[in-house]
Design an enzyme around this catalytic site. Sequence first.
Site, short mmCIF file in Angstrom:
data_model
loop_
_atom_site.label_atom_id
_atom_site.label_comp_id
_atom_site.label_asym_id
_atom_site.label_seq_id
_atom_site.Cartn_x
_atom_site.Cartn_y
_atom_site.Cartn_z
N CYS A 19 -57.50 55.90 94.39
CA CYS A 19 -58.16 55.21 95.51
C CYS A 19 -58.69 53.85 95.12
O CYS A 19 -59.47 53.25 95.85
CB CYS A 19 -59.32 56.00 96.05
SG CYS A 19 -59.02 57.71 96.25
N VAL A 20 -58.39 53.36 93.95
CA VAL A 20 -58.77 51.99 93.60
C VAL A 20 -57.48 51.18 93.45
O VAL A 20 -56.40 51.72 93.61
CB VAL A 20 -59.61 51.94 92.31
CG1 VAL A 20 -60.98 52.54 92.53
CG2 VAL A 20 -58.89 52.62 91.17
#
Lengths: 428, 128
Positions: A242-243
Site C-alpha cells: 500500500c505504499v
Amino acid sequence: MKLEIGRIHIKDIQFGDSTFVEDGVLTVDKAGLIASLKEDERIKDVQVDIARPGEKVRIIPVKDVIEPRVKVEGTGAGFPGVTSKTTQCGQGRTHVLYGAAVVTVGDIVGFQEGVIDMWGEGAKWTPFSKTYNVTVDIQVVEGLEVHTHEETVRLAGLRAAEFIGQAGKEVEPDEVLTYELGGMFEETAKYPNLPKVLYVEMMITQGLLHDTYIYGVNAQTILPSVMHPNEELDNAVISGNCVAACDKITTYQHQNNSVILDLYAQHGKELNFTGVIMVPEHTTLSGKLRVADYTVKLAKMLGADGVIVSEEGYGNPDSDLLMICKKLEDAKIKTVLITDECAGRDGLSQPLADTAAEAVAVVSTGNVSHVVTLPPAEKVIGNPESIAVLAGGWKGAVLEDGTMMCELNAVIGATSEIGYHNVTCRLY
Amino acid sequence: MREMIITNNPLVVEKYSERVLFIDGSVEQVLIKVRDMVHRKHGLISHPLPASLRVLFSPYRSVIIGRNNGDINPLQVEIVENSILKYKKHMDVREVDKENNEDYQMIDLTLLESALKDEQVNSMLSGY
C-alpha cells in the site's frame, strides 16, 4: 503450459439486481456484492461505487486494483491459495472482463496515498483512468490489529473481483489470446539459435504494507523462485503493498504484466523466453546479497544469455537491483534493468539511490518527482482527508480554488516499473 | 552485544530498550550516526533507506548496526553515504510528514522487526 485468456470487452458498467454482461455492459448486483463481502465478520461496512472514464471523480487512497476474472476450463479457480484452495493455475481457459477493474479503497494508516483521477490532467498519468472501476471502500470492525486490517481489505478486493468475474462465465469472449510455453529443453530445441532470455521480477517484501504473495505464500519468506509466466498471468501473484503508489505493482498489473506479455510477443522470433524468477526485496544487506547470488545462480543453471530485471519501489531496492545487475554481468549474462527515476523536480539529479558501472542498459519508466497539477474533483470516492496527505509535503501545494500540486509519486501506476502505464518516450 | 538499533523512534526504544542507541533528533541525524558507526568499522546490517518515497517522508527511522568488524566495508560506506545524499536531496524540497507520527512509528517498528527476523535466521546459519 497453455493458457487461453478470453477477453470480454466491457464498454460500460451499472448496478442492477444480478451480476451479468450483456452487449459489453457489465451489470453488478451491488447488494449481493456487499452481502458477500460482509460474510467476513471483520468487515463492518462496505461502500460500493462506480467510477467511469471521463467522470470528474477522484479515488483516494487506493489500496489495490484487481481485474475481475473467472476460470472456465482447467484448474486454478479464483486466486489459488488465497480465495480458493491451492490448485495449479496458468493453464486451461480464463475469461476476463477486459476494461473493468475492482479498486479497493480504505485507510489502513494515515499517511496512505494513491490517487486515481478519472478525468483531466490526473487521468493522463494513471492507466486506471481508462478502466470502468467498481470501487470497494472497506471499513473494518473496531479494534482490529493493523496486520489483520490490511489482510481484510486485501482479501475483500480479491473476493469482489471473483464475485464480479463470475459474470463472464457463460459469455462468448470478443477475443481469445493464447499463451503457450513448453519446457525449457523443448523450447530450446525449437529455437536453438535464439538467445535464452529470463525475466527477473523483483517484489517489495519487507513487512506490513510492503508485501507480495505468491499462491498465498508471503514472498518475504522465499528464496528466489522460478515460475512459469502463465502462472502470474493467471492470478498466482497478489499485491499486499500500500505504499509506493506510482511504482508498486498492483494485482491487476501482475495479472497483465507487460514484461511477460512483451517477452511472449518476441518468443520464437527474436528470443527464447525461458521463464520468470520471482525475487524478494529484503531490508537487510545480507538478505539482499543472498537473493542476488541465488538469482544469478538460477540464471546460470537455466543457461540464460540475457536477463531483464524489473524493480518494485525506490530506495533500498535500488541496491538489490544493482547488485543483481553487477553479478549477472560479471557472469557474462547480458542484463537490462527496468526502473523508474527519482531525479528531482527538474529531472537532473542522480536517478537511483545506488549506482553500478555494469548497469549499461537501463530502461526508465519515468520520474516519480515530476510535479503534476490536479484540479478539484466533483466527487471523491474514499477519504477526502487523504488529499491533504497527498499535498501535505510542501507549502503552497494547495491553491485557493482547491487545485493541488503533487508528485507523480502519489499517482497509482504513474511510473510502473513493469511498464504497465502511460508514460512513454518520444523521438524529437 | 552483536547488533544495535540506531533509532529516533520511541516505540522501538520502548520495545528493544537494551539494544537501542536512541537519537533524540531527526532521521538525518540517525543516518549520520549510522554513517559514523560504519566508518568506525561496524557492519551495516539493514539498509538505511525505506522502499518508497512516502516512507522516506517519515519522521522516524531505525537502522541495525552490527559488531565492530575490524575492517571498513567499502560497499557499506558507499551505501550509507549515498543514502544520506539521497535523503537530503528529497527533503530539501519536502517537509517531514508530522501529521501521522503514530502510524509512522508503527510502520518503522514492523519494518525493523522484519529485518530482525531475517537477521536471526542468518545468525543461526553463520553460527553466532
